[in-house]
Design an enzyme around this catalytic site. Structure first.
Site, PDB file in Angstrom:
ATOM      1  N   ILE A   1       0.820  -1.208   0.000  1.00  0.00           N
ATOM      2  CA  ILE A   1       0.000   0.000   0.000  1.00  0.00           C
ATOM      3  C   ILE A   1       0.854   1.259   0.000  1.00  0.00           C
ATOM      4  O   ILE A   1       0.483   2.271  -0.589  1.00  0.00           O
ATOM      5  CB  ILE A   1      -1.002  -0.002   1.187  1.00  0.00           C
TER       6      ILE A   1
ATOM      7  N   GLY B   1      -5.806  -6.933   0.381  1.00  0.00           N
ATOM      8  CA  GLY B   1      -6.341  -6.039   1.400  1.00  0.00           C
ATOM      9  C   GLY B   1      -5.474  -4.805   1.528  1.00  0.00           C
ATOM     10  O   GLY B   1      -4.818  -4.395   0.572  1.00  0.00           O
ATOM     11  N   GLU B   2      -5.488  -4.210   2.698  1.00  0.00           N
ATOM     12  CA  GLU B   2      -4.727  -3.013   3.079  1.00  0.00           C
ATOM     13  C   GLU B   2      -4.952  -1.813   2.165  1.00  0.00           C
ATOM     14  O   GLU B   2      -4.155  -0.870   2.138  1.00  0.00           O
ATOM     15  CB  GLU B   2      -3.233  -3.327   3.241  1.00  0.00           C
ATOM     16  N   GLY B   3      -6.039  -1.823   1.386  1.00  0.00           N
ATOM     17  CA  GLY B   3      -6.345  -0.707   0.495  1.00  0.00           C
ATOM     18  C   GLY B   3      -5.660  -0.771  -0.850  1.00  0.00           C
ATOM     19  O   GLY B   3      -5.769   0.169  -1.648  1.00  0.00           O
TER      20      GLY B   3
ATOM     21  N   GLU C   1      -7.826  -2.028   5.249  1.00  0.00           N
ATOM     22  CA  GLU C   1      -7.814  -2.622   6.577  1.00  0.00           C
ATOM     23  C   GLU C   1      -6.655  -3.600   6.731  1.00  0.00           C
ATOM     24  O   GLU C   1      -6.063  -4.042   5.761  1.00  0.00           O
ATOM     25  CB  GLU C   1      -9.133  -3.351   6.855  1.00  0.00           C
TER      26      GLU C   1
END
Length: 316
Positions: free
Chosen positions: A87, A285-287, A145
């Site tokens: 990210i 994930g993690e944006g 997240e």
């Protein structure tokens, strides 16, 4: 609740039809420019993009639903803050300001198979943290997240809100196979049997987690600000979908950045009647998928604002 500005959107559509191209030839890029114009109330702009990654830990990890221990959440938060995660690289390329909000990592939510994951005060505190993290000066908000065990939470939230059983929503997450996957299915089934929430906040209390509640708080705050939101993959989308339990139109100002390879995400997207910006087989994930989608939005805005009209180009 704040409404879409149809006048601004119509002006954006008219401009698209006057640009030096066949009408509709930029496809989804035209739709995205109009979407931004309608929510921003004027010509679409992406001068400032904010990315928020919320992190939390989950008591359901005690059920053996994940191949990694809960301690990995804090280690990944450290990696985010050191600039070493995917990210970080994607936000740099997409020109988004990244903030990581860790939510009581030393205190997991309770195990939702045994009782409620959070009480009402914990839900409100996490939602407030999400709302407070939103920058009112931003033009677009990316949400992501991090939390070991949170794909299990996403599966049970999606099933609770949208229907179906554990087998419809549970996927491998961070690599669950064999016995771990079986325990994950069992945990989701047990959670659905134990809890029958009817409101968004009750759903967050029943299943957790803090990062999901923070995502909901951020989405609601963004709506008040007329701030378009790009949701990430399955976990982020499932968290935001909890809000539709109170208001079916709660996510009208949101885009789903990408269709995750996590099996439940396609079902979730269809249930929400939304269309992802991208489909790249990502499931990190993690944006990360939302950050890549932002690059597409930047292309849409650049064409919308920078292209010449037929009149300006002396054509026709």
């Amino acid at each position: 609740m704040t409404c879409f500005d149809e006048t601004a959107a119509q002006a954006a559509r008219a401009r698209q039809d006057s640009l030096t191209k066949p009408p509709g030839s930029l496809g989804r890029l035209e739709e995205l420019a109009v979407f931004l114009a309608g929510w921003q109330g004027g010509a679409p702009r992406l001068d400032r993009a904010q990315a928020l990654v919320f992190a939390g830990n989950h008591g359901v990890v005690a059920q053996g639903v994940n191949p990694f221990p809960a301690e990995v959440t804090a280690l990944m938060v450290r990696n985010f803050r050191a600039g070493g995660a995917a990210i970080n690289q994607l936000c740099r390329v997409a020109d988004a300001d990244l903030s990581v909000v860790a939510l009581d990592l030393d205190r997991s939510t309770a195990d939702f198979t045994q009782g409620p994951a959070m009480d009402a005060a914990e839900v409100e505190a996490a939602m407030a943290a999400g709302a407070e993290a939103v920058d009112a000066s931003a033009d677009v908000l990316i949400l992501g997240e991090m939390g070991i065990g949170n794909s299990t939470v996403a599966a049970v939230q999606a099933a609770s809100v949208l229907g179906g059983g554990a087998e419809d929503w549970v996927g491998p997450g961070t690599g669950a196979t064999g016995g771990i996957l079986a325990r994950k299915l069992g945990a989701v089934a047990a959670g659905l049997a134990r809890h029958a929430p009817r409101t968004a906040r009750d759903t967050l209390a029943a299943f957790g987690g803090r990062e999901q509640a923070a995502i909901c708080g951020a989405v609601l705050r963004a709506r008040d600000l007329r701030l378009p939101v790009i949701l990430d993959g399955f976990i982020c989308s499932a968290a935001a979908a909890v809000l539709t339990r109170d208001d079916p139109g709660a996510l009208a100002h949101c885009l789903i950045g990408h269709e995750s390879a996590e099996p439940g995400h396609r079902r979730l997207i269809a249930a929400l009647e939304m269309k992802p910006v991208l489909s790249l087989d990502m499931r990190l994930g993690e944006g990360s998928g939302a950050a890549v989608a932002l690059m597409v939005l930047r292309g849409a805005v650049a064409c919308h604002n920078g292209m010449a009209t037929f009149a300006e180009a002396g054509i026709g």
